[in-house]
Enzyme design. Structure first.
Site, PDB file in Angstrom:
ATOM      1  N   CYS A 152      40.803  46.868  19.572  1.00 37.38           N
ATOM      2  CA  CYS A 152      42.196  47.287  19.361  1.00 37.38           C
ATOM      3  C   CYS A 152      42.957  47.619  20.639  1.00 37.38           C
ATOM      4  O   CYS A 152      44.076  47.133  20.852  1.00 37.38           O
ATOM      5  CB  CYS A 152      42.233  48.485  18.415  1.00 37.38           C
ATOM      6  SG  CYS A 152      41.638  48.128  16.766  1.00 37.38           S
ATOM      7  N   ARG A 187      36.517  50.442  33.728  1.00 37.97           N
ATOM      8  CA  ARG A 187      35.611  49.368  33.331  1.00 37.97           C
ATOM      9  C   ARG A 187      34.665  49.859  32.238  1.00 37.97           C
ATOM     10  O   ARG A 187      33.478  49.525  32.220  1.00 37.97           O
ATOM     11  CB  ARG A 187      34.841  48.812  34.541  1.00 37.97           C
ATOM     12  CG  ARG A 187      34.247  47.426  34.266  1.00 37.97           C
ATOM     13  CD  ARG A 187      33.947  46.613  35.509  1.00 37.97           C
ATOM     14  NE  ARG A 187      33.042  47.274  36.416  1.00 37.97           N
ATOM     15  CZ  ARG A 187      33.327  47.603  37.674  1.00 37.97           C
ATOM     16  NH1 ARG A 187      34.534  47.347  38.167  1.00 37.97           N
ATOM     17  NH2 ARG A 187      32.443  48.195  38.442  1.00 37.97           N
ATOM     18  N   ASP A 210      36.394  50.410  39.143  1.00 38.60           N
ATOM     19  CA  ASP A 210      35.728  51.541  38.526  1.00 38.60           C
ATOM     20  C   ASP A 210      35.128  52.395  39.641  1.00 38.60           C
ATOM     21  O   ASP A 210      35.156  52.010  40.817  1.00 38.60           O
ATOM     22  CB  ASP A 210      34.640  51.070  37.555  1.00 38.60           C
ATOM     23  CG  ASP A 210      34.307  52.116  36.503  1.00 38.60           C
ATOM     24  OD1 ASP A 210      35.181  52.399  35.676  1.00 38.60           O
ATOM     25  OD2 ASP A 210      33.190  52.638  36.521  1.00 38.60           O
ATOM     26  N   ILE A 211      34.563  53.531  39.270  1.00 41.29           N
ATOM     27  CA  ILE A 211      33.998  54.426  40.275  1.00 41.29           C
ATOM     28  C   ILE A 211      32.848  53.755  41.031  1.00 41.29           C
ATOM     29  O   ILE A 211      32.535  54.112  42.157  1.00 41.29           O
ATOM     30  CB  ILE A 211      33.539  55.752  39.610  1.00 41.29           C
ATOM     31  CG1 ILE A 211      33.253  56.812  40.671  1.00 41.29           C
ATOM     32  CG2 ILE A 211      32.337  55.512  38.702  1.00 41.29           C
ATOM     33  CD1 ILE A 211      33.044  58.190  40.095  1.00 41.29           C
TER      34      ILE A 211
END
Length: 334
Positions: A152, A187, A210-211
């Protein structure tokens, strides 16, 4: 000649999610009219996350306004597995949504897999995730009657980009993001990674931040691959990726996180799908378009997915979700 007191028009257009949602709701209404009874969506809340509760309340309100039934079942997390299995077997339940995280580990992934494919309104079961990453649009590719469900929130972002005309409808279906470079800051397996895959499968070069670092999602030079491939960008950080991008999408669920606007390319399009405000007010000085939240679009996409599940189960030629599949959109036939 304009006087010196005239101010220049603001460089940034702020687009509210409700404007996108209203257009989609008109399509959903057409689908609901073809049904014999209101679709019944059941939500399971087994955590204390205020954002999850707010999402559930928004879903309830939107369902009531648009001819859907919605039942929120708040239960202990140790009872969630049996509750999902019971809903799978209940003929009165058309769709199931589970509000994550619950256990915040691999057990959540297990729960995603036990939701029946015919009721998985979030598109998180293995079959749907496999199809999404492999760029397969149908559960039955030979007959193309049963459409695959897409998650979604990633799909809501796609619908917003379509609304903003980021998708180039002059290009062939499936290639309509070709030429765009997009940064996705998040991510997660539920939103960020699926979103990067969807955008790359439609032709974009996507930097997923991302980290742990930066990955590039792409269908190769000249879109020579059918589905996307992923490359680790060794040594890269968001400082390397963001300035290259004409679209920046963030979804960091931390109150302290703010995207560094100095990294933003002049005139970029910015979309925030986090429940937190990832962009500060200064973003309006550099972005051409800013979408501060997407929640209302996500709920409408949830309803569209539920209509599609009902369509998939019908054996006649009535297609209650057909009105939600405009030619040229992500879910339309290729």
């Amino acid at each position: 000649m304009a006087s010196t007191t005239d101010s220049a028009p603001a460089p940034c257009k702020v687009v509210l999610a409700k404007n996108v949602a209203n257009r989609l709701l008109a399509e959903v209404d057409e689908g609901v009219k073809t049904l014999e009874k209101p679709p019944h969506l059941v939500g399971f809340l087994a955590n204390n996350d205020p954002a999850a509760l707010m999402y559930a309340q928004w879903t309830d309100k939107t369902c009531q306004e648009n001819g859907f039934r919605y039942s929120l079942r708040q239960i202990e997390r140790d009872d969630i597995e049996e509750a999902i299995l019971a809903a799978n077997a209940d003929p009165e339940v058309d769709g199931i949504i589970v509000y994550y995280p619950i256990f915040n580990n691999r057990q959540d992934q297990y729960l995603q897999q036990i939701v029946d494919v015919s009721k998985d309104v979030e598109g998180l079961s293995h079959r749907y995730i496999f199809n999404m990453y492999q760029n397969v649009r149908f559960l039955d590719p030979a007959t193309k009657r049963q459409k695959s469900i897409l998650p979604c929130t990633p799909l809501a972002v796609v619908k917003i980009l379509e609304y903003l005309n980021i998708y180039n409808t002059i290009l062939p279906h499936g290639n309509r993001l070709f030429g765009h470079t997009i940064c996705v800051v998040n991510r997660s397996e539920v939103v960020g990674r699926p979103l990067a895959a969807l955008l790359a499968n439609d032709g974009a070069c996507v930097y997923s931040v991302d980290i742990t670092g930066v990955q590039k999602f792409t269908r190769g030079e000249g879109l020579n691959k059918r589905t996307h491939e992923v490359h680790d960008m060794e040594g890269w950080t968001i400082k390397d990726a963001a300035p290259l991008c004409d679209v920046v999408i963030t979804g960091v669920p931390g109150e302290s996180y703010k995207f560094d606007t100095s990294l933003l390319r002049e005139g970029a399009v910015c979309v925030n799908f986090s429940s937190e405000k990832n962009f500060g007010p200064e973003v309006k000085q550099k972005a051409s378009i800013f979408v501060p939240s997407i929640g209302k679009v996500t709920i409408v996409v949830l309803q569209r997915n539920l209509l599609r599940l009902i369509q998939n189960k019908r054996l006649d030629d009535v297609k209650p979700a057909a009105a939600t599949e405009r030619p040229g959109t992500l879910e339309a036939d290729s």
